[in-house]
Motif scaffolding. Structure first.
Motif, PDB file in Angstrom:
ATOM      1  N   THR A 126       9.830  -0.100  -9.308  1.00  0.00           N
ATOM      2  CA  THR A 126       9.639   2.022  -9.537  1.00  0.00           C
ATOM      3  C   THR A 126      10.586   2.027 -10.930  1.00  0.00           C
ATOM      4  O   THR A 126      10.396   3.420 -11.216  1.00  0.00           O
TER       5      THR A 126
ATOM      6  N   LEU B 283       8.527   4.627  -1.692  1.00  0.00           N
ATOM      7  CA  LEU B 283       6.692   4.859  -2.142  1.00  0.00           C
ATOM      8  C   LEU B 283       5.966   4.548  -0.633  1.00  0.00           C
ATOM      9  O   LEU B 283       5.497   5.053  -0.074  1.00  0.00           O
ATOM     10  N   ASP B 284       6.706   3.651   0.226  1.00  0.00           N
ATOM     11  CA  ASP B 284       6.333   2.895   1.618  1.00  0.00           C
ATOM     12  C   ASP B 284       6.902   2.043   2.221  1.00  0.00           C
ATOM     13  O   ASP B 284       8.460   2.522   1.679  1.00  0.00           O
TER      14      ASP B 284
ATOM     15  N   LYS C 182       1.075  -1.369   0.215  1.00  0.00           N
ATOM     16  CA  LYS C 182      -0.213   0.146  -0.264  1.00  0.00           C
ATOM     17  C   LYS C 182       1.085   1.847  -0.022  1.00  0.00           C
ATOM     18  O   LYS C 182       2.210   1.647   0.784  1.00  0.00           O
ATOM     19  N   ALA C 183       0.463   2.460  -0.878  1.00  0.00           N
ATOM     20  CA  ALA C 183       1.602   3.201  -1.309  1.00  0.00           C
ATOM     21  C   ALA C 183       1.140   4.250  -0.171  1.00  0.00           C
ATOM     22  O   ALA C 183       0.043   4.565   0.452  1.00  0.00           O
TER      23      ALA C 183
ATOM     24  N   GLU D 102       7.499   8.332 -14.322  1.00  0.00           N
ATOM     25  CA  GLU D 102       5.841   7.441 -13.354  1.00  0.00           C
ATOM     26  C   GLU D 102       6.721   5.855 -14.479  1.00  0.00           C
ATOM     27  O   GLU D 102       6.640   6.583 -16.040  1.00  0.00           O
TER      28      GLU D 102
ATOM     29  N   LYS E 105       3.274   7.234  -0.136  1.00  0.00           N
ATOM     30  CA  LYS E 105       3.515   8.094  -1.305  1.00  0.00           C
ATOM     31  C   LYS E 105       3.457   7.854  -2.843  1.00  0.00           C
ATOM     32  O   LYS E 105       3.405   6.831  -3.009  1.00  0.00           O
ATOM     33  N   THR E 106       3.255   8.506  -3.526  1.00  0.00           N
ATOM     34  CA  THR E 106       2.885   8.546  -4.671  1.00  0.00           C
ATOM     35  C   THR E 106       3.927   9.532  -5.705  1.00  0.00           C
ATOM     36  O   THR E 106       4.482  10.332  -4.836  1.00  0.00           O
ATOM     37  N   ILE E 107       4.186   9.066  -6.770  1.00  0.00           N
ATOM     38  CA  ILE E 107       5.478   9.767  -7.703  1.00  0.00           C
ATOM     39  C   ILE E 107       5.072  10.959  -7.347  1.00  0.00           C
ATOM     40  O   ILE E 107       5.752  12.172  -7.506  1.00  0.00           O
ATOM     41  N   SER E 108       3.953  11.525  -8.102  1.00  0.00           N
ATOM     42  CA  SER E 108       3.692  12.787  -8.422  1.00  0.00           C
ATOM     43  C   SER E 108       4.083  13.675  -6.756  1.00  0.00           C
ATOM     44  O   SER E 108       3.702  14.634  -7.127  1.00  0.00           O
ATOM     45  N   GLN E 109       3.470  13.050  -5.900  1.00  0.00           N
ATOM     46  CA  GLN E 109       3.554  13.981  -4.580  1.00  0.00           C
ATOM     47  C   GLN E 109       5.084  13.952  -4.390  1.00  0.00           C
ATOM     48  O   GLN E 109       5.633  15.058  -3.819  1.00  0.00           O
TER      49      GLN E 109
END
Length: 390
Positions: free
Chosen positions: A218, A297-298, A6-7, A382, A9-13
């Motif tokens: 990733t 990310l996690d 479960k992420a 991404e 954070k995202t790459i966009s964030q």
């Protein structure tokens, strides 16, 4: 460990934090200490990006280029740069130069062990340094392409198109090469002395990109990377990619496994990160600098990027008897930390070790990438397609 977590954070964030100058970026060695000191859960919250780096001979590399046309036009059948043959079977003036291709007057089948070899890797370095190289072309001639020969001096600036295109880079683990015969042998892993007198190995250990993302969560098609001092992209898995290696309990491969296909604009690159190299008695190659950012990310990604030299093991293989005959036998499985100590034990004997990868320059690459991200000059991308890992 290989499943998606479960992420948090995202790459966009993360990119938004980079734009605002708030991203926390550590190189891979710094992340080892961070995970040790604060644990993977807190490291996942605190750290946004881990930068990796490697600077090592990468024989499956080359230049895809176009020489341009001048009247009368030519359809090139044969081409050489500084007398190193290029593959011209692409289109009229397109060609590919492989880094292991040797100068025509310096053939591999007449090796003298005391000589070094000039090849495609050296041509690429010469071009990146701004040096002129000799271009020689020959054609059979057609109605639409009447010119039969072309000879002139060219520089990288003269080429309308020049990309570093590498079919297989950044091996995820590799063999430690030894020689159990009674004579010195000359290999792509360097000269190997007889009777287990030395062991040569290649990887950047905890700094190495694919040890920090062992399941390719990733890294995939479209991942932006540091390549040769400029920016490049991952095109997918490299040739000889092994998606299902035997793994340690930590998820790390126990033998040569994943590889990447990469490309980048050669005109952006610097000779510091692209060096033509020669292996005594064997041939030529190119040392390539690659750095890959790993978004944290996690917790799983924090755990993976916390990998240290002692976690990584590499297989010792006999290049005198076994490797040439396709025999898959592992003589020992030392850790990278043991290899970097300068000595390992094989068959009860002490064997001196030598790295082919520069740890100093690998760290320099990771730090250069870290600075670009911290300054906002380098954003993460991404992956558009996953690379198989299980």
């Amino acid at each position: 460990m290989g499943g998606a977590a479960k992420a948090s954070k995202t790459i966009s964030q993360i990119n938004e934090r980079i734009r605002k100058g708030k991203a926390v970026v550590l190189n891979a060695s710094e992340m080892v200490e961070a995970v040790k000191s604060m644990g993977k859960a807190k490291a996942a919250r605190e750290v946004d990006v881990v930068t990796t780096g490697t600077f090592s001979p990468m024989c499956s590399s080359g230049m895809l280029f176009n020489i341009g046309q001048e009247p009368p036009l030519i359809k090139v059948q044969k081409m050489r740069l500084n007398n190193v043959p290029c593959h011209a079977g692409l289109a009229a003036v397109d060609a590919y130069l492989g880094v292991t291709e040797l100068r025509k007057d310096d053939p591999l089948n007449k090796i003298h062990p005391g000589r070094f070899k000039y090849g495609g890797g050296h041509v690429i370095e010469d071009l990146v340094r701004g040096r002129a190289v000799s271009l020689w072309c020959e054609s059979y001639g057609t109605d639409c392409y009447p010119k039969l020969k072309l000879e002139k001096e060219i520089t990288l600036a003269d080429l309308p198109y020049a990309q570093l295109f590498n079919p297989r880079n950044c091996y995820q683990s590799y063999n430690v090469a030894v020689n159990m015969t009674s004579r010195t042998i000359y290999t792509y892993m360097g000269p190997l002395k007889p009777n287990l007198k030395n062991a040569n190995f290649a990887t950047a250990g905890e700094l190495s990109p694919l040890f920090n993302d062992p399941f390719f969560r990733t890294i995939g098609l479209g991942t932006k990377i540091f390549l040769g001092g400029g920016e490049g992209y991952v095109l997918g898995s490299g040739t000889q990619h092994n998606p299902r290696p035997k793994r340690s309990e930590r998820g790390l491969p126990l033998h040569p496994a994943g590889t990447l296909m990469v490309r980048g604009d050669l005109k952006q690159m610097q000779a510091r990160w692209l060096r033509g190299v020669s292996f005594l008695g064997y041939g030529s190659s190119l040392a390539v600098g690659v750095g890959i950012p790993i978004p944290v990310l996690d917790e799983d990604m924090a755990f993976f990027t916390g990998v240290c030299d002692a976690d990584i093991t590499m297989p010792v293989v006999d290049y005198g008897h076994d490797y040439p005959n396709g025999v898959k036998r592992v003589l020992a499985q030392p850790s990278y930390a043991e290899l970097m100590s300068g000595e390992i034990r094989v068959n009860g004997e002490s064997v001196a070790t030598t790295p082919l990868t520069s740890r100093v320059m690998s760290l320099e690459i990771a730090d250069a990438l870290k600075e670009r991200i911290q300054s906002g000059a380098f954003l993460l991308t991404e992956p558009q397609e996953r690379i198989a890992s299980v």
